[in-house]
Design a protein around this motif. Sequence first.
Motif, PDB file in Angstrom:
ATOM      1  N   LYS A  25      36.712   7.570  57.540  1.00 18.97           N
ATOM      2  CA  LYS A  25      35.503   8.372  57.671  1.00 18.97           C
ATOM      3  C   LYS A  25      34.330   7.791  56.901  1.00 18.97           C
ATOM      4  N   ASN A  26      34.614   6.991  55.888  1.00 24.16           N
ATOM      5  CA  ASN A  26      33.520   6.561  55.010  1.00 24.16           C
ATOM      6  C   ASN A  26      33.694   5.085  54.641  1.00 24.16           C
ATOM      7  N   ASN A  27      32.754   4.274  55.065  1.00 24.93           N
ATOM      8  CA  ASN A  27      32.808   2.846  54.723  1.00 24.93           C
ATOM      9  C   ASN A  27      32.730   2.615  53.222  1.00 24.93           C
ATOM     10  N   TYR A  28      32.061   3.555  52.531  1.00 24.64           N
ATOM     11  CA  TYR A  28      31.809   3.371  51.101  1.00 24.64           C
ATOM     12  C   TYR A  28      32.441   4.505  50.314  1.00 24.64           C
ATOM     13  N   ASP A  29      33.751   4.604  50.439  1.00 21.95           N
ATOM     14  CA  ASP A  29      34.474   5.645  49.716  1.00 21.95           C
ATOM     15  C   ASP A  29      34.762   5.088  48.317  1.00 21.95           C
ATOM     16  N   VAL A  30      33.815   5.315  47.388  1.00 21.23           N
ATOM     17  CA  VAL A  30      33.903   4.695  46.055  1.00 21.23           C
ATOM     18  C   VAL A  30      33.988   5.775  44.977  1.00 21.23           C
ATOM     19  N   LYS A  31      34.919   5.597  44.060  1.00 18.03           N
ATOM     20  CA  LYS A  31      35.015   6.505  42.905  1.00 18.03           C
ATOM     21  C   LYS A  31      34.581   5.732  41.662  1.00 18.03           C
ATOM     22  N   ASN A  32      33.906   6.418  40.735  1.00 26.79           N
ATOM     23  CA  ASN A  32      33.472   5.765  39.487  1.00 26.79           C
ATOM     24  C   ASN A  32      34.341   6.234  38.319  1.00 26.79           C
ATOM     25  N   PHE A  33      34.672   5.304  37.430  1.00 25.32           N
ATOM     26  CA  PHE A  33      35.402   5.656  36.204  1.00 25.32           C
ATOM     27  C   PHE A  33      34.617   5.077  35.021  1.00 25.32           C
ATOM     28  N   TRP A  34      34.157   5.970  34.166  1.00 27.55           N
ATOM     29  CA  TRP A  34      33.318   5.496  33.054  1.00 27.55           C
ATOM     30  C   TRP A  34      33.820   5.950  31.683  1.00 27.55           C
ATOM     31  N   GLN A  35      34.634   6.997  31.671  1.00 28.92           N
ATOM     32  CA  GLN A  35      35.042   7.537  30.376  1.00 28.92           C
ATOM     33  C   GLN A  35      35.776   6.494  29.547  1.00 28.92           C
ATOM     34  N   GLY A  36      35.431   6.400  28.277  1.00 23.88           N
ATOM     35  CA  GLY A  36      36.153   5.519  27.368  1.00 23.88           C
ATOM     36  C   GLY A  36      35.889   4.038  27.586  1.00 23.88           C
ATOM     37  N   VAL A  37      34.988   3.691  28.503  1.00 19.67           N
ATOM     38  CA  VAL A  37      34.758   2.269  28.788  1.00 19.67           C
ATOM     39  C   VAL A  37      33.684   1.712  27.845  1.00 19.67           C
ATOM     40  N   LYS A  38      32.482   2.242  27.980  1.00 20.21           N
ATOM     41  CA  LYS A  38      31.370   1.975  27.048  1.00 20.21           C
ATOM     42  C   LYS A  38      30.988   0.507  26.894  1.00 20.21           C
ATOM     43  N   SER A  39      31.412  -0.362  27.791  1.00 22.80           N
ATOM     44  CA  SER A  39      31.033  -1.763  27.691  1.00 22.80           C
ATOM     45  C   SER A  39      31.259  -2.403  29.048  1.00 22.80           C
ATOM     46  N   LYS A  40      30.844  -3.647  29.192  1.00 26.14           N
ATOM     47  CA  LYS A  40      31.022  -4.346  30.465  1.00 26.14           C
ATOM     48  C   LYS A  40      32.523  -4.481  30.760  1.00 26.14           C
ATOM     49  N   VAL A  41      32.886  -4.242  32.005  1.00 25.18           N
ATOM     50  CA  VAL A  41      34.302  -4.340  32.385  1.00 25.18           C
ATOM     51  C   VAL A  41      34.531  -5.755  32.903  1.00 25.18           C
TER      52      VAL A  41
END
Length: 1509
Positions: free
Chosen positions: A413-429
């Motif tokens: 249904k969605n070409n751009y089915d994207v989830k974001n994860f940011w908790q506890g990251v706080k820096s470049k991955v």
Amino acid sequence: MGQDPRTLPPSPNWYCARCSDAVPGGLFGFAARTSVFLVRVGPSAGAIPGTPPFRVIGELVGHTERVSGFTFSHHPGQYNLCATSSDDGTVKIWDVETKAVVTEHALHQHTISALHWSPQVKDLIVSGDEKGVVFCYWLNRNDSQHHFIEPRTIFCLTCSPHHEDLVAIGYKDGIVVIIDISKKGEVIHRLRGHDDEIHSIAWCPLPGEDCLSINQEENSEEPEIPNGKVIEQTPVTKGCYLATGSKDQTIRIWSCSRGRGVMILKLPFLKRRGGGIDPTVKERLWLTLHWPKDQPTQLVSSCFGGELLLWDLTQSWRRKYTLFSASSEGQNHSRIVFNLCPLQTEDDKQLLLSTSMDRDVKCWDMATLECCWTLPSLGGFAYKLAFSPVDMGCLAIGVGDGMIRVWNTLSIKNNYDVKNFWQGVKSKVTALCWHPAKEGCLAFGTDDGKVGLYDTYSNKPPQISSTYHKKTVYTLAWGPPLPPISLGGEGDRPSLTLYSCGGEGIVLQHNPWKLGGEAYDINKLIRDTNSIKYKLPVHTEISWKADGKIMALGNEDGSIEIFQVPNLKLICTIQQHHKLVNTISWHHEHGSQPELSYLMASGSNNAVIYVHNLKTVIESNPETPVTITEPYRTLSGHTAKITSVAWSPHHDGRLVSASYDGTAQVWDTLREEPLCNFRGHRGRLLCVAWSPLDPDCIYSGADDFCVYKWLTSMQEHSRPPQGKKSIELEKKRLSQPKPKPKKKKKPTLRAPVKQEVYDGNEDESIRESSGPVENGVSDQEGEEEAREPEFPSGVASVASREPVTCTPVSLGFEKSKVTVNNKVTLLKKEPPKEKPESLTKKRKARSMLPLTTSLDHRSKEELHQDCLVLATAKHSKAELNKEVSADLEERFHLGLFTDRGALYRMIEVEGKGHLENGHPELFHQLMLWKGDLKGVLQTAAERGELTDSLVAMAPVAGYHVWLWAVEAFAKQLCFQDQYVKAASHLLSIHKVYEAVELLKSNHFYREAIAVAKARLRPEDPILKDLYLTWGAILEKDGHYAVAAKCYLGAACAYDAAKVLSKKGDAASLKTAAELASIVGENELSSSLALRGAQELLLARNWVGAQEALKLHESLKGQRLVFCLLELLSKHLEERQLLEAKSSSYNTWATGTAGPFVERVTAVWKSAFSLESPEQYQAALQQLQSIKYPSATNNTPSKQLLLHICHDLTLAVLSQQVASWDAAVEALLRAVVRSYDSGNFTIMQEVHSAFLPEGCDHLKHKRGEPQSLITPAFKSLEAFFIYGHLYEFWWSLSRHCPKSSVWVRAAHRRTASVEQSQQINNATPEETDSGDSQPEPNRPPELDVRLTEESKQMLITCKELFSEKHASLQNSQRTVAEVQETLAEMIRQHQKSQVCKSTTNGPDKNESEQAAEQSLSSPQNECKEEKNQPLSLPELTKRLTEANEKIAKFPESVKIWPFPDVLECCLILLHIGSQCPGSVTQDMQQQAQQLLQKYGNTKVYKRYCETFCT
């Protein structure tokens, strides 16, 4: 699973009023970093049926810095044109079909902040900048116009949709103006109401003001008077509404016809999903607006947390709004919204597109207010791509904006089915790795060394390992547990552990069950198992073979080591690459040929990829490690370093590689053949992954903030572009942001530079203190600091005006903050080296061992020879042979590696070198290293090169050495003129007297006193001497106040007072007097106080003068004098006889009634408590001791008045104690002073004030018989009559103007020298005989009314005919005349001497004749004398005779002056000739006799002849 390419674009730029726009037909564009991305929306997008109808179709590339504005042309037939503005200072016009620039201008001198394509004029683009300048640019005629309306920062501008000349402009400070560009930018309205930045301006889509039924009076908070000018209702201004959104949290609707606000909408605080909000915390806000064309009674606005509101304007009093997407959870933006733009698709759907800080672009259906689709975007470099081996289509993306994206690429249904994860990251991955078996288990590593585990199926925060790497995490890999973790029982240990490789070169093993426990460095196991003593290499990459039995480690030196489980036995080393290994990948196991699983591909900072086949080595399991130096296959073609390689899971031996040359390459490794090359990125590629389901599909990520999905079958090129100048890529590079010097200090680089983790401004460096509010980045205001990108060597990063200049970077800053932009230019093979700013600013410290260092940088052959010599020297058992010794002698730098003696030799050579190059401080340090401190100090002292640090170390060598060193250093400092520092060092060894003397002798008195005072006894004579010496110097230089302080310090208070008074102004004298009084010097104090008072008198400051005298009882007499002087001055001022006016009289000086003397005594009594005779007597004694010099006609009038008043005060005091003789004498002195100074007015005023009835009352008071009248009294009486005589004569002159001219002329010629001066000095009323002004003292008809009185006065003039005085005065005149003649002779003689010496001398007789001629008649008055030159003896004789005559007169006659008798005779004769009968015959005869007898001096001779012949 779509067979179409896809793009995950950079985030739209933040904090721009208009950087996205859309046109009917379905084309949407948004500015991201330095370019504009175009999105086709609607049926024509060609999306797969069932998926959202949109597709990213391209990019407008050309700006070199952040794009700050984007606007389409909304004119039918011209929808393909659009305009952009950028921080690079240009406005470009584009054709979106060709994606090329049509034209551009760079008119703005400052950062452009607003842009709009006029909806009325086809070719008009209006732009504004941060300094308030607006440019109108007409595309078709390439013409422009410049307007400067307000010197404020423009935030947004919008052209009117109804009138072609109107533009509304919003400023940073909340002002909104509407201007008319056809009238040179004239302001039509100035709309005041907002008090913060204007973020958005929207015109009502309908003209006129009938669409809203607003009760304007009721709702208006604004004043009735329009804010701008009052303008007639012209069609231009009539009727249209305007809406503005501001950071002050309000939307205001303005009426253009009235020029004022009619409605205010305050944003509501909405209950945020996921937690309440604290209304006291000022939330970040961007308030953008959209006024729908087909719904003029509704207005769309953004709100605090990213919600969108639809306001109903018909019910203005209710403030009614509807929330977008109210029903469905999680559809709203999670952070503030920046831009809203409407779009009508080909199938006539009304859509609204929004861009936000949460990095999503959302599309809303205006019919339902629901979100149709979301396009996610990236705010940083795409560092890592990883497909889940369990959940097949899940692609994890590690991004530089601090968020992990998990993209479900298989979503139908969605070409751009994207989830974001940011908790506890706080820096470049920077690293990602899915667990091979556990669903949703994703390991991540970051730029700051953190390793963590996310469960992507829950909303829990990640588990973080308690062991951090010191630098960037380069790679993560799951593998079998190794000791010590593997030592537990089956159930006590995990089946797989997590391995992480960090930038410091260490590989850690983490237990996923106990991430809180310690992680283990596998180097320990490697050392133990393989009994390695040498230093292990720095690891940069780890990769486990699929079967979990073999581990490969890539190293910084380019080597790859192959280890075998369970204890990591080293079985093989591959020496192929010579630079840092970035990536290693093992071939999959499920190919058609099982032996391919032994293939291992690797890429390094070199551009070549090597593939090795390790089947033989692994299967043979050698006892000792094997070294491989030949590759199985070599893949050449890339032109820059390799960052990532990945095997195709669908083919045998097919590999894709990503490179810094900006391309991804697919290879057939078995045939060493390039198959296809992808060139879609605009930056350096960082990662690549093959789709696990589609053999034709590959995903790649780069530092252009993009992830592309591309198909191998669709690529035109088969191999990478050759040569660094490849044209296509060159173009792309050029369009990247330009490097600018960076202001912020960057962290220095991680040591082993592996696939550098450098994004540019990868957004907010995500530093949250608390959790961010629902999405990837923290909400702190400070969060938005962009990081500095790393670039290929030589390319720095860029700072630009706004947050995120980089691609979608939009940082959360306010507009004016600075961010950084990265630029990708030509690719180089070397790793980008980050230059810390310290290098650019500070110079690198000089090497201590430069010669040794340089010898270690010689040719390879020399270095190899060094190693051999050193090995021979270290390991030969016997004594060194001569040859080796000679070699060591020559190669002194090897002393570093042999024995101490050799090291000393090396230090000696280096030390000499430092001295020769002028760096003694480095020589000293070398000697210190050697331990020769005393030698260092002696050498430094001899050469004058001692330093603070050397002297500080001196105590190590012993107490006496320290004392000597400090004294030597002090001497050296004196040579360098650093006397204060030298003294401080002397003090450190307790040489206080020497320090003080040093400071004193070099004129540092202040410092010397401070030291002496602090360190010596208070009574030490040195201290007093210092004070006096400094005081004398200060006094000489005119710094009296500081000198006085010195004298006080030295206990010489008298001198202090004297020096303070030197300046002589009133303030200094007053202070000096007070000081003298404090220290008990009363006599000095009173004399200074008197001087101060006299200064104040000169300024006519009566009150101040009395204040100054109050200090001392001994000055009471002077106070009486000043009091009398003040009363007299007031009296004269009232009679207009004084020119200067005075404002500060004492209160008691104001009364004017009564005789003058009575007023004086009354004031003395009231103000000075002077009543008893004793008090009068005391005051009299005080004043009698003061004597003033006699007056001349040059005495200043103020001084003269003071002296006269002193005499008058004595007279009044004498009268009060009945000492009448003294009173007469004092009065006479006052009169004579005014007579001598030629001030007739003052003399007459003294007479009128003190002798109003004449002198008779004094005669009676004295009560003595006539015979005993004193000479003083006679003189006083004579002067009184003399004054009246003159006044009478002048009163006659006023009635006979013709004769008066003669009279005055005659008088001037006959008067004595003093007398003529006296008349010249008389006030205008007395001298201007032709003037009609009556003389103030006597009415004009004096001679008529006072005939009897006049006659009486004329009779008393007999008193003036004193034979004695006439004779005395004649003798005095003779003396004066002779003296004058002698002086003239001397002058002439000197003149003739000068003439002789300068010329060769004229004829002697001539010069003598000239002298005699001029002598014969100095005044050329007597013709007969002209030819009778007087000889010197004759003159001397005359002088002697005259002096003898004078000596015979009694003292009483000589002491008291008398009016000039002959002058009086002449005046009486004049009066007699003017008024016949007024002077008796007897008196006339007496006057003539006196003239004949005593008128023989030149002054009177001629007039004697006139009257006596």
